[in-house]
Design an enzyme around this catalytic site. Structure first.
Site, PDB file in Angstrom:
ATOM      1  N   TYR A 139       0.945  -1.342   0.216  1.00 34.08           N
ATOM      2  CA  TYR A 139      -0.173  -0.074   0.090  1.00 34.08           C
ATOM      3  C   TYR A 139       0.950   1.195  -0.066  1.00 34.08           C
ATOM      4  O   TYR A 139       1.763   1.499   0.894  1.00 34.08           O
ATOM      5  CB  TYR A 139      -0.786  -0.090   1.146  1.00 34.08           C
ATOM      6  CG  TYR A 139      -1.875   0.819   1.470  1.00 34.08           C
ATOM      7  CD1 TYR A 139      -2.227   1.906   0.297  1.00 34.08           C
ATOM      8  CD2 TYR A 139      -2.655   1.183   2.598  1.00 34.08           C
ATOM      9  CE1 TYR A 139      -3.290   2.701   0.633  1.00 34.08           C
ATOM     10  CE2 TYR A 139      -3.415   2.348   2.852  1.00 34.08           C
ATOM     11  CZ  TYR A 139      -3.815   2.998   1.720  1.00 34.08           C
ATOM     12  OH  TYR A 139      -4.775   3.922   1.894  1.00 34.08           O
ATOM     13  N   LYS A 167      -1.378  -1.444  -4.117  1.00 37.40           N
ATOM     14  CA  LYS A 167      -2.365  -0.428  -4.107  1.00 37.40           C
ATOM     15  C   LYS A 167      -1.708   0.847  -4.419  1.00 37.40           C
ATOM     16  O   LYS A 167      -1.001   1.307  -3.267  1.00 37.40           O
ATOM     17  CB  LYS A 167      -3.269  -0.345  -2.934  1.00 37.40           C
ATOM     18  CG  LYS A 167      -4.317   0.975  -2.786  1.00 37.40           C
ATOM     19  CD  LYS A 167      -5.019   0.876  -1.553  1.00 37.40           C
ATOM     20  CE  LYS A 167      -6.101   1.918  -1.548  1.00 37.40           C
ATOM     21  NZ  LYS A 167      -6.964   2.241  -0.248  1.00 37.40           N
TER      22      LYS A 167
END
Length: 294
Positions: A139, A167
């Site tokens: 992330y 992500k």
């Protein structure tokens, strides 16, 4: 869960609280059941949208179990991902181990925040977490962590055996464009308003807070894009842009929780400090959107 499963629309869930800021299991079940009515590709619990900085690990684990139970009872097979990343490598490893024991399909691990480690330190952090044996989704969100991955570091992290994708919440497409040239592992959009642009540049889908609202439109938009109907996808995306703009005009997830409570999906828009309720101005703007879409 493997990298082949990391595509489409993943919905990061809010954490429903009671008025006294305890987790509300009744609202949680009603809310998750609603999301499972749509053809989404996954759920993410205990992330930014779930107010992860204010959750204990025991609370995040409880949310994971409740979500898994709802998925099983609905007969769904979509993956459930849980956030385990912290600013401490040891704590991230421990949470990831716990998530594996609880049967999480994957973990979402944020770039270590606050301490602003070196690029080598970040790589070592992900190497250690990826060795646990639970699939890791990286992330990258520099606006919250205070550190931005270099392209080289991102590539090296994506090469780790235990990492299945990323992500990307950088806010631009430069990292995505660099990664798609060198790795087949999926990158998902994490910056909602850049979804259409990022799909066009190689993203495989998105982990999108705003997909909690108008979930059917996000799913339709992704399907259209996948089958080559870029014009139809663009038109669908345009219809949800006003919602995105307002959902992020004040800190996430406060606007989203207000909308979910206003619609009766969760019982309260309660937040834990330092998160605070949305302004009256934004409430009025969201009411106008609700009325226009009814």
């Amino acid at each position: 869960m493997s990298e082949q499963h990391l595509h489409g629309i993943f919905v990061p869930t809010v954490t429903p609280f009671t008025a006294d800021e305890e987790i509300d299991p009744v609202s949680c079940r009603r809310y998750v059941d609603r999301l499972l009515a749509y053809d989404i590709q996954g759920l993410v619990v205990g992330g930014t949208t779930g107010e992860s900085p204010t959750l204990s690990w025991d609370e995040a684990a409880s949310l994971l179990r409740m979500t898994q139970e709802a998925v099983r009872e609905k007969g769904s097979r979509i993956p459930v991902v849980v956030g385990t990343g912290t600013s401490s490598t040891a704590a991230s490893v421990k949470r990831t181990e716990d998530a594996g024991r609880l049967g999480a399909d994957a973990v979402l691990v944020v770039v270590p925040y606050y301490s602003r480690p070196s690029q080598e330190g970040i790589l070592a952090h992900f190497r250690r977490v990826s060795q646990v044996g639970v699939p890791v989704i990286v992330y990258e969100i520099p606006s919250r962590t205070g550190t931005r991955l270099s392209v080289d570091t991102a590539r090296r992290i994506m090469e780790l055996d235990g990492v299945i994708g990323m992500k990307d919440s950088t806010g631009d497409t430069s990292l995505l464009e660099a990664l798609v040239q060198t790795t087949s592992k999926p990158v998902l959009c994490g910056e909602d308003q850049r979804l259409f642009d990022m799909l066009g540049r190689g993203a495989r889908g998105g982990i999108l807070a705003s997909a909690n609202i108008k979930t059917d439109v996000f799913v339709d938009m992704y399907r259209r894009f996948e089958r080559g109907d870029t014009k139809g996808a663009a038109q669908a995306f345009t219809t949800v842009l006003p919602w995105m703009e307002r959902l992020f005009s004040e800190p996430n997830p406060a606007p989203l929780k207000w909308l979910l409570a206003r619609q009766g999906i969760i019982a309260s828009d309660s937040l834990r400090l330092p998160m605070s309720p949305i302004s009256q101005t934004l409430r009025t703007e969201l009411e106008v959107l609700l009325q226009a879409s009814s």
